[in-house]
Enzyme design. Structure first.
Site, mmCIF file in Angstrom:
data_model
loop_
_atom_site.group_PDB
_atom_site.id
_atom_site.type_symbol
_atom_site.label_atom_id
_atom_site.label_comp_id
_atom_site.label_asym_id
_atom_site.label_seq_id
_atom_site.Cartn_x
_atom_site.Cartn_y
_atom_site.Cartn_z
ATOM 1 N N LYS A 77 -13.394 -44.247 11.483
ATOM 2 C CA LYS A 77 -13.263 -45.382 10.868
ATOM 3 C C LYS A 77 -12.511 -44.747 9.461
ATOM 4 C CE LYS A 77 -16.322 -49.054 9.553
ATOM 5 N NZ LYS A 77 -17.807 -49.811 9.037
HETATM 6 C C1 E4P Z 1 -18.138 -53.268 8.881
HETATM 7 O O1 E4P Z 1 -17.916 -52.556 9.973
HETATM 8 C C2 E4P Z 1 -18.443 -52.603 7.398
HETATM 9 O O2 E4P Z 1 -19.256 -51.836 7.253
HETATM 10 C C3 E4P Z 1 -19.197 -54.006 7.090
HETATM 11 O O3 E4P Z 1 -19.031 -55.113 7.863
HETATM 12 C C4 E4P Z 1 -17.823 -54.116 5.319
HETATM 13 O O4 E4P Z 1 -18.981 -55.608 4.866
HETATM 14 P P1 E4P Z 1 -18.693 -56.145 3.325
HETATM 15 O O5 E4P Z 1 -17.797 -57.206 2.682
HETATM 16 O O6 E4P Z 1 -20.108 -56.601 2.987
HETATM 17 O O7 E4P Z 1 -18.577 -54.639 2.550
#
Ligand code: E4P
Length: 232
Positions: free
Chosen positions: A93
């Site tokens: 990522k």
């Molecule tokens: C997606 O890959 C992220 O890990 C995640 O959904 C981020 O979500 P948040 O807005 O709850 O931090």
């Protein structure tokens, strides 16, 4: 007809991953530094590597996203290679840009995919236009943070619809992941809007499954079942 990939689990909790894996309903796992920290991962690299390898092994061959912890280009490249070497089903990522913006991250995404043969999930995106550029750069996955989009007063479903239309029109193979789930309803709505994948927290998946009226109905069946064929 478009074939969706399905549900990913947005967690690094091995017990939760096992629980939902045993139901046969998950198709991958996503993590990020905040999730790992919140779920108790310590001991620096050692702790992170151990947990990410465990997840990758547990769900193999399903994909697992692991996010870089720096925004410095050399450091990101170094970490990306390191993560990809931990397991074949790990993808890396990379945030769409750094805390001050910039184009360097997308350049790295392109290089990782094309020169290093590393699968990338471009993350922290809030709009269809960001996702489109990430897909054009060659990302395997483009992650739109639907819950955060909604929190800012925009309709995440609109962004997903526009993105779906554009990726299809350009014939770009990137898979749309929508994450940042906040409500149970997000899951179905985002799939219907055009997501290939929704990455959901374990808590929301449970909310999707368990219905109070189903509980009541089952209670009644069990009570009447007892009267019908009493079990000692
Ligand atoms: C997606 O890959 C992220 O890990 C995640 O959904 C981020 O979500 P948040 O807005 O709850 O931090």
């Amino acid at each position: 007809m478009r074939r969706l990939t399905g549900l990913f689990l947005d967690t690094s909790d091995l017990g939760e991953i096992r629980r939902y894996q045993e139901l046969g309903i998950i198709r991958g796992v996503t993590t990020n530094p905040t999730i790992l920290l919140k779920e108790g991962i310590r001991d620096g690299w050692e702790g992170m590597e151990e947990r990410c390898r465990q997840i990758a092994q547990q769900v193999d061959p399903l994909p697992v996203s692991v996010e870089v912890t720096t925004n410095e280009p050399e450091g990101m490249l170094d970490q990306a290679r390191r993560f990809a070497a931990w397991a074949a089903n790990i993808n890396v990522k990379i945030t769409i840009h750094g805390p001050e913006g910039g184009t360097e991250n997308l350049k790295l995404v392109h290089e990782l995919e094309k020169e290093h043969n590393i699968r990338v999930n471009v993350t922290a995106m809030m709009s269809a236009q960001q996702c489109l550029l990430a897909a054009m750069a060659g990302a395997t996955y483009v992650s739109l943070f639907g819950g955060r989009v909604n929190n800012m007063g925009y309709d995440s479903r609109e962004e997903i619809r526009r993105l779906r239309e554009l990726l299809d029109a350009f014939d770009l193979p990137a898979k749309i992941i929508v994450g940042s789930t906040r409500e149970v309803l997000n899951i179905i709505e985002w799939f219907q809007a055009g997501a290939d994948i929704v990455t959901a927290t374990p808590k929301l998946l449970e909310g999707m499954l368990v219905h109070p009226y189903s509980k009541e109905t089952v209670k009644q069946f069990l009570q009447d079942g007892q009267r019908l064929v009493p079990v000692a």
